[in-house]
Design an enzyme around this catalytic site. Structure first.
Site, PDB file in Angstrom:
ATOM      1  N   ARG A  21      16.037   7.402 -11.624  1.00 14.62           N
ATOM      2  CA  ARG A  21      16.778   7.701 -12.866  1.00 14.62           C
ATOM      3  C   ARG A  21      17.110   9.200 -12.945  1.00 14.62           C
ATOM      4  NH1 ARG A  21      14.321   9.550 -17.508  1.00 14.62           N
ATOM      5  NH2 ARG A  21      15.249   9.022 -19.537  1.00 14.62           N
ATOM      6  N   ARG A  25      20.864  10.872 -12.810  1.00 15.15           N
ATOM      7  CA  ARG A  25      21.395  11.689 -13.919  1.00 15.15           C
ATOM      8  C   ARG A  25      21.739  13.100 -13.437  1.00 15.15           C
ATOM      9  NH1 ARG A  25      18.237   8.851 -18.855  1.00 15.15           N
ATOM     10  NH2 ARG A  25      19.788   7.191 -19.049  1.00 15.15           N
ATOM     11  N   ILE A 128       1.003   5.363  -3.507  1.00 10.34           N
ATOM     12  CA  ILE A 128      -0.232   5.321  -4.292  1.00 10.34           C
ATOM     13  C   ILE A 128      -1.397   5.893  -3.491  1.00 10.34           C
ATOM     14  CG2 ILE A 128       0.542   3.336  -5.668  1.00 10.34           C
ATOM     15  CD1 ILE A 128      -1.719   1.768  -4.083  1.00 10.34           C
ATOM     16  N   ASP A 129      -1.264   5.949  -2.151  1.00  9.43           N
ATOM     17  CA  ASP A 129      -2.346   6.490  -1.322  1.00  9.43           C
ATOM     18  C   ASP A 129      -2.482   8.009  -1.464  1.00  9.43           C
ATOM     19  OD1 ASP A 129      -2.681   3.959  -0.439  1.00  9.43           O
ATOM     20  OD2 ASP A 129      -2.153   4.334   1.659  1.00  9.43           O
ATOM     21  N   GLU A 189     -21.744   5.041  -7.709  1.00  8.00           N
ATOM     22  CA  GLU A 189     -22.942   5.566  -7.043  1.00  8.00           C
ATOM     23  C   GLU A 189     -22.629   5.996  -5.606  1.00  8.00           C
ATOM     24  OE1 GLU A 189     -23.341   3.297  -9.434  1.00  8.00           O
ATOM     25  OE2 GLU A 189     -24.725   4.576 -10.550  1.00  8.00           O
TER      26      GLU A 189
HETATM   27  O1  F6P Z   1       0.755   2.605   1.569  1.00  7.35           O
HETATM   28  C1  F6P Z   1       0.452   2.024   0.362  1.00  7.35           C
HETATM   29  C2  F6P Z   1      -0.405   0.785   0.554  1.00  7.35           C
HETATM   30  O2  F6P Z   1      -0.559   0.181  -0.710  1.00  7.35           O
HETATM   31  C3  F6P Z   1      -1.764   1.016   1.231  1.00  7.35           C
HETATM   32  O3  F6P Z   1      -2.767   1.479   0.369  1.00  7.35           O
HETATM   33  C4  F6P Z   1      -2.074  -0.358   1.752  1.00  7.35           C
HETATM   34  O4  F6P Z   1      -2.999  -0.277   2.817  1.00  7.35           O
HETATM   35  C5  F6P Z   1      -0.715  -0.850   2.184  1.00  7.35           C
HETATM   36  O5  F6P Z   1       0.240  -0.143   1.412  1.00  7.35           O
HETATM   37  C6  F6P Z   1      -0.497  -2.330   1.997  1.00  7.35           C
HETATM   38  O6  F6P Z   1       0.766  -2.635   2.488  1.00  7.35           O
HETATM   39  P1  F6P Z   1       1.518  -4.000   2.222  1.00  7.35           P
HETATM   40  O7  F6P Z   1       1.976  -3.996   0.784  1.00  7.35           O
HETATM   41  O8  F6P Z   1       2.641  -3.975   3.168  1.00  7.35           O
HETATM   42  O9  F6P Z   1       0.516  -5.082   2.451  1.00  7.35           O
END
Ligand code: F6P
Length: 323
Positions: A21, A25, A128-129, A189
């Site tokens: 987005r 823009r 997200i990694d 933990e």
């Molecule tokens: O690279 C992002 C990710 O979510 C990793 O954490 C995970 O190992 C992988 O993609 C899973 O990939 P897919 O969605 O192709 O199974």
């Protein structure tokens, strides 16, 4: 720069739509024509586009996933595939492309730039990694980490009520950012991350130490690494060693979708604008990121060739925070 394309590639990440987005823009404000390329490199190879006008990106800032869809396309790792993509970029008349994705996306983009004299390429880190070198945070990490923390909080209720040991598996293929930060925020933990050798003895000792000082339950956060489901094996071995019942929860793709947090919307917006401004300034072959609050431009090769280290201080404090 007259006409640009935007694509999302690799795993979807919440905040990618905020980035699309913002990029649209910014492009329209500067009188650039803009098209969306569908399904990442698959669409780039096939010239599969959608119009991206103001109407197309309206009411999308709060949506997870990616409105452009995504893919992991092995053809892009062949020279033939990349040359098809370069020909398709020519046909689409693109002068520049904003690529929103992770390490794999930027690896592919570097190879494309080496193989063909093509459009200017500017990357935006979305994963997200959080494992992309050249930015403190990737788009999507904050939402996924918050999802993991919420899951840990919920499971803690049951762990405490039943006096149980829980193994909670989060994503993170080659890096432990999600596990480390959600582990600290969720008060876990112990931690299992791809950066370190798994030690059943150490995990068991740590849990035993907790029991010795009066704890009646424990939570271990495990990064899935290369083997999703690995926590079942780890849990079995630790349980046998301690002679204590355990349960496993694999969060899996639950962490990848859902509405982006404020941080991911703001980061996506900031980097979406920065990517288009970078193209207008004549930049190419780089990824825009944010390091220490400053906008940065990292050569695409470095983003996947260099390993982004975990925050050493967070790793250092983890063990005594959970004592
Ligand atoms: O690279 C992002 C990710 O979510 C990793 O954490 C995970 O190992 C992988 O993609 C899973 O990939 P897919 O969605 O192709 O199974």
């Amino acid at each position: 720069m007259r006409r640009i394309g935007i694509l999302t590639s690799g795993g979807d990440a919440p905040g990618m739509n905020a980035c699309i987005r913002a990029a649209v823009r910014t492009a329209l404000t500067h009188d650039l024509a803009v098209v969306g390329i569908r399904r990442g490199y698959t669409g780039l190879i096939n010239g599969d586009t959608v119009p991206l006008d103001r109407a197309a990106i309206r009411n999308t800032i709060h949506l997870g996933g990616t409105i452009l869809e995504t893919s992991r396309n092995p053809d892009f790792y062949t020279k033939e595939g990349r040359l098809r993509a370069a020909a398709s970029i020519d046909r689409m008349g693109l002068d520049g492309i904003v690529l929103i994705g992770g390490e794999g996306t930027f690896h592919g983009a570097s190879l494309l730039a080496a193989d063909a004299d093509t459009a200017a390429l500017v990357g935006v880190p979305g994963s997200i990694d959080n494992d992309v070198y050249g930015t403190d945070y990737c788009i999507g990490f904050d939402t996924a980490a918050n999802c993991a923390v919420e899951a840990i909080d919920r499971i803690r209720d049951t762990a405490r009520s039943h006096e149980r040991l829980f193994f909670i598996e989060v994503m993170g293929r080659t890096s432990g950012f999600l596990a480390l930060e959600s582990g600290i925020a969720g008060g876990a933990e112990e931690l299992v991350i791809p950066e370190e050798e798994v030690s059943i003895a150490r995990i068991s000792e740590r849990i035993q130490e907790g029991f010795t000082i009066g704890k009646k339950s424990a939570i271990v956060v495990v990064a899935e690494g290369e083997t999703p489901g690995i926590s079942f094996k780890i849990a079995r071995e630790v349980s046998e060693r301690l002679n204590f019942e355990s349960r496993v929860v694999v969060l899996g793709h639950l962490q990848r979708g859902g509405p982006p947090t404020l941080r991911d919307r703001v980061l996506g917006s900031l980097l979406g604008v920065a990517a288009v401004e970078a193209l207008i300034e004549g930049r190419s072959g780089c990824m825009v990121g944010e390091v220490g609050g400053n906008l940065t431009y990292t050569p695409l090769e470095e983003t996947w060739q260099k390993k982004k280290p975990l925050d050493e201080n967070l790793r250092r404090i983890f063990p005594f925070l959970s004592e």
